[in-house]
Design a protein around this motif. Sequence first.
Motif, PDB file in Angstrom:
ATOM      1  N   ARG A 159       0.874  -1.171   0.000  1.00  0.00           N
ATOM      2  CA  ARG A 159       0.000   0.000   0.000  1.00  0.00           C
ATOM      3  C   ARG A 159       0.905   1.213   0.000  1.00  0.00           C
ATOM      4  NH1 ARG A 159      -4.522  -0.364   4.497  1.00  0.00           N
ATOM      5  NH2 ARG A 159      -4.169   1.870   4.469  1.00  0.00           N
ATOM      6  N   ARG A 186     -12.440  -7.614   4.208  1.00  0.00           N
ATOM      7  CA  ARG A 186     -11.727  -6.712   3.296  1.00  0.00           C
ATOM      8  C   ARG A 186     -10.610  -7.485   2.614  1.00  0.00           C
ATOM      9  NH1 ARG A 186     -11.209  -1.139   6.949  1.00  0.00           N
ATOM     10  NH2 ARG A 186     -13.413  -1.128   7.507  1.00  0.00           N
ATOM     11  N   GLU A 241      -7.625  -7.284   1.897  1.00  0.00           N
ATOM     12  CA  GLU A 241      -6.435  -6.499   2.218  1.00  0.00           C
ATOM     13  C   GLU A 241      -5.246  -6.982   1.400  1.00  0.00           C
ATOM     14  OE1 GLU A 241      -6.371  -3.978   4.139  1.00  0.00           O
ATOM     15  OE2 GLU A 241      -7.929  -4.158   5.682  1.00  0.00           O
ATOM     16  N   PHE A 267      -3.368  -8.354  13.205  1.00  0.00           N
ATOM     17  CA  PHE A 267      -3.555  -6.900  13.088  1.00  0.00           C
ATOM     18  C   PHE A 267      -4.321  -6.556  11.809  1.00  0.00           C
ATOM     19  CE2 PHE A 267      -2.380  -2.685  11.636  1.00  0.00           C
ATOM     20  CZ  PHE A 267      -2.651  -1.937  12.762  1.00  0.00           C
ATOM     21  N   ARG A 268      -3.968  -7.213  10.731  1.00  0.00           N
ATOM     22  CA  ARG A 268      -4.645  -6.927   9.464  1.00  0.00           C
ATOM     23  C   ARG A 268      -5.104  -8.242   8.850  1.00  0.00           C
ATOM     24  NH1 ARG A 268      -5.042  -2.472   7.117  1.00  0.00           N
ATOM     25  NH2 ARG A 268      -3.270  -1.480   8.103  1.00  0.00           N
ATOM     26  N   MET A 269      -6.397  -8.499   8.954  1.00  0.00           N
ATOM     27  CA  MET A 269      -6.945  -9.762   8.463  1.00  0.00           C
ATOM     28  C   MET A 269      -7.913  -9.497   7.317  1.00  0.00           C
ATOM     29  SD  MET A 269      -7.771 -10.897  12.255  1.00  0.00           S
ATOM     30  CE  MET A 269      -8.353 -12.555  12.219  1.00  0.00           C
ATOM     31  N   PHE A 321     -12.449 -10.172   9.745  1.00  0.00           N
ATOM     32  CA  PHE A 321     -12.179  -9.717  11.100  1.00  0.00           C
ATOM     33  C   PHE A 321     -13.475  -9.267  11.753  1.00  0.00           C
ATOM     34  CE2 PHE A 321     -12.390  -5.141  10.108  1.00  0.00           C
ATOM     35  CZ  PHE A 321     -12.241  -5.167   8.737  1.00  0.00           C
ATOM     36  N   GLN A 352     -15.585  -6.340  13.936  1.00  0.00           N
ATOM     37  CA  GLN A 352     -15.643  -4.943  14.364  1.00  0.00           C
ATOM     38  C   GLN A 352     -16.644  -4.779  15.502  1.00  0.00           C
ATOM     39  OE1 GLN A 352     -16.592  -2.866  10.623  1.00  0.00           O
ATOM     40  NE2 GLN A 352     -14.533  -1.986  10.717  1.00  0.00           N
ATOM     41  N   GLU A 389      -3.138   2.063  14.428  1.00  0.00           N
ATOM     42  CA  GLU A 389      -4.567   2.269  14.706  1.00  0.00           C
ATOM     43  C   GLU A 389      -5.216   1.066  15.388  1.00  0.00           C
ATOM     44  OE1 GLU A 389      -6.964   3.455  11.362  1.00  0.00           O
ATOM     45  OE2 GLU A 389      -8.813   2.816  12.338  1.00  0.00           O
ATOM     46  N   LEU A 390      -5.926   1.370  16.473  1.00  0.00           N
ATOM     47  CA  LEU A 390      -6.707   0.352  17.171  1.00  0.00           C
ATOM     48  C   LEU A 390      -8.198   0.654  17.022  1.00  0.00           C
ATOM     49  CD1 LEU A 390      -7.053  -1.931  19.256  1.00  0.00           C
ATOM     50  CD2 LEU A 390      -6.434  -0.328  21.041  1.00  0.00           C
ATOM     51  N   GLU A 391      -8.525   1.935  17.057  1.00  0.00           N
ATOM     52  CA  GLU A 391      -9.923   2.350  16.964  1.00  0.00           C
ATOM     53  C   GLU A 391     -10.022   3.639  16.167  1.00  0.00           C
ATOM     54  OE1 GLU A 391     -12.016   2.335  20.639  1.00  0.00           O
ATOM     55  OE2 GLU A 391     -13.758   3.374  19.808  1.00  0.00           O
ATOM     56  N   GLY A 392     -11.109   3.780  15.432  1.00  0.00           N
ATOM     57  CA  GLY A 392     -11.341   5.027  14.704  1.00  0.00           C
ATOM     58  C   GLY A 392     -12.549   5.740  15.287  1.00  0.00           C
ATOM     59  N   HIS A 424     -15.079   8.824  14.200  1.00  0.00           N
ATOM     60  CA  HIS A 424     -15.350   9.627  13.005  1.00  0.00           C
ATOM     61  C   HIS A 424     -16.635  10.410  13.160  1.00  0.00           C
ATOM     62  CE1 HIS A 424     -13.554   5.671  11.426  1.00  0.00           C
ATOM     63  NE2 HIS A 424     -12.573   6.541  11.463  1.00  0.00           N
ATOM     64  N   SER A 471     -15.402   3.041  16.177  1.00  0.00           N
ATOM     65  CA  SER A 471     -15.257   1.757  15.481  1.00  0.00           C
ATOM     66  C   SER A 471     -13.934   1.105  15.873  1.00  0.00           C
ATOM     67  CB  SER A 471     -15.294   2.022  13.978  1.00  0.00           C
ATOM     68  OG  SER A 471     -14.976   0.848  13.284  1.00  0.00           O
ATOM     69  N   GLY A 520     -11.577  -2.563  16.137  1.00  0.00           N
ATOM     70  CA  GLY A 520     -11.387  -3.933  15.671  1.00  0.00           C
ATOM     71  C   GLY A 520     -11.162  -4.843  16.873  1.00  0.00           C
ATOM     72  N   ARG A 524      -7.782  -6.585  16.764  1.00  0.00           N
ATOM     73  CA  ARG A 524      -6.654  -5.697  17.122  1.00  0.00           C
ATOM     74  C   ARG A 524      -6.606  -5.481  18.621  1.00  0.00           C
ATOM     75  NH1 ARG A 524      -5.984  -1.138  12.322  1.00  0.00           N
ATOM     76  NH2 ARG A 524      -5.915  -2.702  10.686  1.00  0.00           N
TER      77      ARG A 524
END
Length: 512
Positions: free
Chosen positions: A100, A249, A251, A259-261, A264, A266, A331-334, A336, A373, A375, A378
């Motif tokens: 990315r 996703r 990814e 961490f990135r699956m 996953f 939410q 990032e653990l949580e967003g 928004h 939001s 994960g 995570r």
Amino acid sequence: MNQEELFKNVISHSKEYGFIFQSSEIYDGLSAVYDYGQLGVELKKNLRDFWWKSMVQMHANIVGIDAAIFMHPTTWKASGHVDAFNDPLIDNKDSKKRYRADVLIEDYIAKINAKADKEVEKAKAKFGESFDEVLYRQTNTRVLESINKAAQIEARFKEALEQNNLEEVRQIIIDCEIACPISGTKNWTEVRQFNLMFSTQIGSLSEDSNTIYLRPETAQGIFVNYLNVQKTGRMKIPFGIAQTGKAFRNEIVARQFIFRMREFEQMEMQFFVRPGTEMEWYHYWKDTRMKWHQALGLGENKHKFHDHLKLAHYANAACDIEFEFPFGFKELEGIHSRTDFDLKKHESFSGKKLQYFDPELNESYVPYVVETSIGLDRLFLAVMSQAYMEEKLEDGTSRVVLSIPYALAPIKAAILPLVNKDGLPEKADEIVNLLKYDFNVATEAKDAIGKRYRRNDAIGTPFCITVDYDTMENNTVTIRNRDTMTQERVAISDLWTILNRDVSVSNLLKKC
Ligand code: ATP
């Protein structure tokens, strides 16, 4: 043990003790997909329950739902995911590895900032008490150089993202001389956009309209149901709807364990507010969520806010709560502030009114939304990597202990008969029967008692309760604390009260 070793140990420990397995391992696994084992599923459930209770049970104006994973395909047209849920990708021509582009640049900026932090740490150690960090950051040339360089790249990157200028994103990678970690070369392709949604067919094949998506976020299930919940639950604004569930996703950068699956879970909450009050609620939820993370006691200075450089198409303010994973702050949580973007879009695509009648203002409007939001996987990784410890003991031996917060531990107490005979196992079963209605307890008779203590330390069990010959005489047991390893003799009749005092999730909820 450095951070890299810690991360490796967390991964192997998770497998060895039945927390996490690679998916379909007997077929060599499926990349970026994981299964939770017998202990992992308990920890995951406890984390989910803690989140759910703190959101739903502790807030009179928040309720939950459980929407389906499949949704009408127009949902994702309306939400913008079909057209804009893309990652900018770049390939290294030598290693053939795909990255990315934004992650390459962000990692580079983080490295420069880390260099400045290192200088500051060195100076702090040198000057001791009299050290003035703010002044040092403003005046030391080496630190200033790094900070300015990072800021310049960040500004250039932000502009490129805002203008959707992929050529410029590539040029930043070239100018910063970012090399592929595998091949070590700077031989890059163009940057291209790649949609992250998985699609499949519903019903009979072939027709285009039968294409549906696996949801890439749980939020849309809440948006399309918001009026159903508001009306049937007689909810008054401001109110929230919470949901936990799987998201998918495709990814590209599929690494860093859970961490990135690609599949996953939410835990999201959409909070519906009066237009114009969203910033107030945005700050409220920022504070509330940070407090929640700190209640877990994963350590001071392990969390920080990171404001988004580029706001997503739906947001007028956004930040992440980052956690210091073994591979750095991520990032653990967003959180928004999504404005009325989603509801307005659903109104226009569905042709249905999604307005709320505000009795206090005597007017109807489309509410604004502030979202939190996180994960779950995570969060699981944050807890595991903070809990894993290798301790040297006074007698020269060592132990591995998982210092998971008591309330979240998979097993709350292990009931251990000292020997596997003379009625001791039966007595242990009696204690299990006394406690099992309220606590997840286990019993184990195999191996020497010391070995069983170590095993329970390694899976994070807060208490080991040992049944010995005295127990048979006077109905007392020893209770050993995981962290202090001290033992106390207590009456069996007091065990429930002791456990309830120490392992109850209300201890955590009261700190939120
Ligand atoms: P990232 O920038 O790391 O890809 P994101 O900003 O796309 O994350 P959001 O869309 O804000 O993530 O999703 C909310 C939360 O869901 C994230 O904070 C993260 O905890 C979790 N999450 C997102 N993608 C994944 C994934 N692929 N695997 C595990 N958790 C994820």
